[in-house]
Design an enzyme around this catalytic site. Structure first.
Site, short mmCIF file in Angstrom:
data_model
loop_
_atom_site.label_atom_id
_atom_site.label_comp_id
_atom_site.label_asym_id
_atom_site.label_seq_id
_atom_site.Cartn_x
_atom_site.Cartn_y
_atom_site.Cartn_z
CG ASP A 199 -11.60 19.80 15.46
OD1 ASP A 199 -12.69 19.42 15.92
OD2 ASP A 199 -11.51 20.52 14.46
CG ASP A 242 -17.78 19.88 13.24
OD1 ASP A 242 -18.85 20.53 13.18
OD2 ASP A 242 -17.05 19.72 12.24
#
Length: 371
Positions: free
Chosen positions: A87, A148
């Site tokens: 991320d 994601d």
């Protein structure tokens, strides 16, 4: 309607600058954001809210607060704090890259390139994928990708553009292709996660970490796919990515409930206790706005997407916006219903995408996934 919602969000943000200080919001408990010292995967979203607020309003208070967050992200990368995950794009696209886009600050540019190099450490040459979580060789997460990650790929595309080094783009495209092949199902729904053999790259199985079941469609995952493939199209102009983004968006907007804000999983049994995920509706709206940028005026999908955005954003504003002085912008987001973590609360990413979609609708200001 959009302008009023933006003004309310900026009012809350101004209050939050004082409330949060040098800390970063993550998810809420009892209507109060849980704060951390820049150690969560979500901390870039607060920085992004501040940059959007400044870009929209020109208020120097937002600019000053945003710059302080970038200084914190510089310390985070220098000290290698909580960066062993994929991320990195969420963290640095909305903080240092945003500063570069707005101010052309050279130090912010160099920090963002450093962040892209950190993300590249997640690349697994044997399997040809970016590993989502944990160290290489991990027995559970070593061969895992998740949907994601599509929103982290723009950091790599951007890095190739600004450095002239094709390695970042090559990795991003390989991972996007793999995600398209294995995370998107034939009926245009999506897996949250997929597992590969760590040595050979052989595909093993689809699954979930946050959805209702391995074969269900977690709504936030579907929204990551909508926006992520649209952004891969922006950078590569590969028509398959745009087609995939449109397919995922159609699946999403065809399944809106009566109030137009989705439940946490499209396959979860619906009753009075079923949790929503307002953040999924916000992300899907922002992603569909990105798709519209690439469609001709007579494209048959345009009217459908415009209606889906209108319904979703209106539903969020009418039924899910928080009280005037609240910390969060939209209520009833869910972090992890399966895990019992903030299943019905404010989500800082939901707030970010809600504001991003609003300022794009009102002023054409997009987020910081590209320049």
């Amino acid at each position: 309607m959009w302008k009023q919602a933006i003004e309310e969000a900026l009012h809350k943000t101004k209050l939050n600058i004082e409330r949060f200080g040098d800390q970063f919001p993550h998810v809420s408990e009892n209507d109060t954001y849980q704060l951390n010292p820049n150690t969560e995967w979500t901390d870039g979203f607060w920085s992004g809210i501040l940059w959007l607020s400044y870009q929209y309003s020109g208020d120097p208070a937002f600019k000053a607060a945003a710059e302080r967050t970038v200084a914190s992200f510089k310390q985070r990368i220098e000290n290698n704090v909580a960066l062993e995950h994929h991320d990195i794009g969420f963290l640095y696209s909305l903080s240092s890259k945003a500063q570069w886009i707005i101010e052309r600050d050279e130090a912010a540019k160099q920090l963002t390139i450093q962040a892209a190099d950190v993300l590249m450490k997640r690349w697994r040459p044997k399997g040809q994928y970016i590993q989502a979580w944990g160290p290489e060789g991990h027995p559970d997460n070593g061969g895992r990708i998740i949907i994601d990650c599509l929103l982290n790929l723009p950091l790599l595309y951007w890095a190739s553009d600004v450095t002239g080094d094709p390695k970042y783009r090559e990795v991003a495209e390989i991972h996007a292709d793999l995600s398209r092949r294995y995370l998107v199902r034939g009926d245009d729904s999506s897996y949250h996660t997929f597992y590969f053999d760590q040595e050979t790259g052989e595909p093993l199985r689809g699954g979930t970490h946050q959805g209702y079941s391995d074969g269900s469609t977690w709504t936030r995952g579907q929204s990551w796919g909508i926006y992520g493939f649209a952004l891969s199209y922006r950078y590569t102009k590969n028509p398959l990515y745009l087609e995939t983004a449109k397919r995922l968006a159609r699946y999403f907007f065809e399944r809106l409930p009566e109030d137009n804000v989705v439940y946490w999983d499209f396959n979860a049994p619906v009753n009075a206790e079923t949790k929503r995920d307002s953040s999924a509706s916000a992300i899907a709206s922002a992603g569909a706005l990105e798709i519209l940028e690439h469609l001709a005026a007579d494209d048959p999908d345009r009217a459908f997407l415009e209606e889906g955005i209108q319904k979703s954003m209106t539903g969020l504003i009418k039924s899910y916006t928080s009280p005037k002085d609240a910390q969060g912008f939209i209520e009833r987001g869910s972090y992890s219903v399966r895990g019992g973590a903030a299943p019905d609360d404010y989500m800082i990413w939901g707030d970010y995408y809600f504001l991003e979609a609003l300022v794009r609708l009102e002023k054409g200001i997009h987020g910081y996934w590209y320049e």
